[in-house]
Design a protein around this motif. Structure first.
Motif: not given
Length: 730
Positions: A354-359, A402-405, A414-415, A419-422
């Motif tokens: 799943v994309p990057i956000y909370h994950n 807000e957030n960071y990888e 980029i993945d 990719s993300g954070p979205v």
């Protein structure tokens, strides 16, 4: 004053000290310098001039001090006289002397504001924090209100399956409000809303059997980011589950209710005290995993395994800070929660599908709570780690993002499709509050109880003190000076207050160095969980059920929350009248389990149809579970305010009526509601009736909602209903 943005090349800083005037990380560089009027911060080749603010830190690190000024400047940018959101008033501006949530989030959201207020806004802008919190209180629509004394409820924002009670963390509002009770008018509003909201949640989301409140994890509200991916199509698993963070927030709200009732001579104080004590015990019993030395993020409901391999940093920090966690468990939980060089991710294990956000992400406001937890436990390595993470993120991005990888602390990673954070916003309000709190409490030790309790890891002394003997924090009405010890023993690893001298405005604190037992940072671990298995195939074969998995790899079979060992992909299960719910997990070579598959439930289920009230006779004495087939097409799975809820009343023989809520969130076609359990004796005739429950569309606050059904066009509290499905449990 808005900072000037000037695109210039990065100046050479050969004499720069790491973390003092320069920070380098993974090819990125940020520098800071003191100017006559404040600071110059250069990040990503962009120079930002930061004027001196009303609160000033004076340390050996211009970078640390400049970022404190940046946080205050970004707080100033959040001060607005109107707010907007596309889902309200068709995007038109709404007057509000408030604090907007971020550069990309122009509205006021309950949880964001509450956490930000708890961290720092109560100190840096109490009036606008109070205004925003009041904006998130609501009575009922005039067409619904029937009580002599109108109720006052905290608003749950739009969310999973149609919002509350799938999401039930609106109770976080009181975490922020508790700091603003010196205003007597606001205090009375808080107490009224506290009593009304607790009473409503006690009826609708409290589970008497588990002793916990149902609902989604606080803040982690994008289902497939931290819950099994199949919840993107069916949120009933979430609605029936129990979240650590949300339950700790209820515990803290009950503690506040006890205190406020006691000061008012309200006899309910004893009730709140008892409820808080019982809830604290239930949290410890249900979420602690001795085998992992961690607190689970959430636990499954009736159809799902109770033990789930999911952990989150916010819930871990909150259970430590609340005092629920016994000291030994608190220390193990923080010591065992994995972290990376860049900081601590908000969930673990991560998910690579799943994309990057909370994950796969670091969120600064959660890091601030982890920092508070580390301070509570006197863990110098973790204090330094979380403090550096908060500081590094703001420095490299040039804003409190807000957030960071989680491995690179990049704002974009980029993945491919993941990719993300979205979504990522500059000057996110709770990230701004995180930096402010990191300086005021994290370094200078000013707690929310107005005590001075510095706990500075020795490894941060070169950055903060350098060649100085003192560092200083100047706030509007208070000045704090910390004085470095003259000598430090070789094994000393934490600086704490030795003595202090204070007058009305100035506080001078002499620090002393001491040695404390420090847990090493858990940097060696598996990052990712195995992917979730597909739904098991269950087929009736005479007196048995044939169970087969289409998923390869080491699997664990769960039947009614009981793990079945040596499952190789096929097995049989004896047919029983009683409900048996079957689900799967997959494990990796280190024994980490995936999130569970959806459950297949079998048993002697009897459909009950017809007009209401519906009648049924119990074939034998025992416990039964009942669900209602339904369809709720009043909104999408991921948002809205029209989750339907009915209170099912069950009258069997002469036994007192048994009742519980049946929740029917937004659905994709027909599915089963959440469950109710009841008791019946053999031969008893049972009558089933439905009463209206509650949802967020009934609040006056949502008259302005134009982003979906249940808003400006009127409240909607309905679903299409089909058969009742009754199955014996024992």
């Amino acid at each position: 004053m808005i900072a000037a943005l000037i695109a210039l090349p990065i100046a050479a800083t050969s004499a720069a000290e790491p973390w003092s005037t320069e920070l380098q990380y993974r090819g990125r560089i940020t520098t800071a310098a003191v100017t006559p009027d404040g600071y110059q911060l250069t990040a990503n080749g962009v120079i930002r001039l930061l004027p001196r603010q009303s609160a000033v830190s004076t340390t050996a690190s211009p970078l640390f001090d400049a970022l404190f000024a940046l946080a205050q400047q970004e707080l100033e940018q959040a001060r607005v006289s109107q707010i907007t959101d596309a889902a309200f008033d068709h995007g038109a501006a709404l007057p509000c002397e408030c604090l907007e949530t971020g550069e990309k989030w122009k509205y006021v959201w309950t949880r964001d504001l509450a956490y930000a207020t708890d961290l720092a806004l109560f100190r840096f802008d109490p009036q606008r924090a109070r205004n925003g919190l009041e904006f998130k209180l609501s009575g009922l629509r005039a067409t619904i209100e029937t009580a002599v004394i109108p109720a006052s409820y905290v608003v749950q924002d739009t969310g999973s399956g149609g919002s509350w009670p799938v999401s039930s963390d609106r109770i976080v509002w009181f975490l922020g409000a508790r700091h603003l009770l010196s205003d007597p008018v606001f205090s009375e509003k808080v107490y009224k809303a506290l009593k009304d909201t607790l009473a409503q949640d006690r009826r609708h989301v409290f589970d008497k059997q588990r002793g916990l409140y149902r609902g989604e994890t606080s803040f982690l509200d994008w289902r497939e980011q931290s819950y099994p991916g199949w919840t993107a199509r069916n949120v009933n698993f979430i609605a029936e589950s129990f979240a650590l963070s949300t339950n700790v927030l209820f515990y803290q709200a009950l503690q506040l209710a006890k205190q406020m009732a006691q000061t008012r001579g309200d006899a309910d104080s004893a009730v709140y005290r008892q409820q808080a004590e019982q809830l604290g015990a239930a949290i410890e019993k249900n979420f602690w995993r001795e085998d992992r030395g961690l607190y689970m993020s959430y636990s499954g409901g009736l159809n799902a395994p109770r033990r789930i391999e999911a952990y989150d940093l916010l819930g871990t920090a909150l259970v430590i800070l609340s005092g629920i966690a016994p000291p030994a468990h608190a220390r193990r939980a923080l010591a065992n929660y994995p972290t990376w060089d860049a900081g601590s991710a908000v969930i673990w294990p991560e998910h690579d599908d799943v994309p990057i956000y909370h994950n796969r992400a670091i969120w600064p406001f959660v890091s601030a709570y982890a920092l508070r937890a580390a301070r509570t436990l006197d863990e110098p390595a973790r204090i330094a780690h979380e403090l550096r993470s908060i500081m590094r993120g703001a420095a490299l991005a040039g804003s409190n993002m807000e957030n960071y990888e989680f491995t690179t602390q990049a704002t974009t990673f980029i993945d491919g499709a993941n990719s993300g954070p979205v979504v990522n916003s500059k000057r996110q309000l709770w990230s701004v509050a995180a930096y402010l709190d990191m300086v005021v409490e994290g370094v200078f030790g000013l707690t929310d109880h107005d005590t001075i309790d510095p706990k500075i890891p020795r490894e941060l002394v070169p950055m903060l003190f350098g060649d100085r003997n003192e560092i200083r924090l100047d706030l509007a009405e208070r000045h704090i000076t910390l004085i470095k010890p003259a000598q430090m023993a070789d094994d000393a690893n934490l600086l704490v207050a030795d003595s202090s001298v204070a007058d009305r405005r100035d506080i001078r604190v002499q620090l002393r160095a001491r040695h404390v037992a420090s847990s090493p940072l858990p940097l060696q671990h598996s990052a990712y969980a195995p992917s979730t298995p597909a739904l098991p195939v269950v087929i009736r074969d005479g007196a048995h059920w044939q169970i087969r998995s289409t998923t390869t790899g080491p699997l664990h079979l769960y039947i009614n929350d009981r793990a079945v060992r040596n499952f190789s992909g096929t097995t049989t299960l004896a047919h029983r009248r009683e409900q048996q719910c079957i689900s799967l997990t997959r494990s990796d070579d280190k024994g980490i389990e995936s999130l569970p598959s959806d459950s297949v439930c079998v048993g002697d289920t009897v459909p009950v149809t017809g007009v209401w009230p519906r009648l049924w006779s119990a074939p034998r004495s025992g416990h039964y579970v009942v669900r209602l087939d339904y369809r709720n097409n009043h909104g999408p799975i991921n948002t809205g305010i029209t989750a339907a809820e009915k209170i099912l009343q069950v009258q069997c023989g002469r036994v007192d009526t048994q009742s519980a809520p049946l929740l029917m969130p937004h659905s994709v076609g027909w599915q089963a509601s959440t469950a109710m359990t009841f008791n019946a004796r053999a031969g008893e005739r049972c009558e089933f009736a439905l009463e209206n429950g509650f949802n967020m569309s009934m609040l006056a606050h949502y008259i302005r909602y134009t982003g979906g059904e249940g808003g400006a066009s009127g409240a909607i509290h309905a679903a299409d209903t089909g058969d009742l499905q009754i199955t014996p449990l024992d």
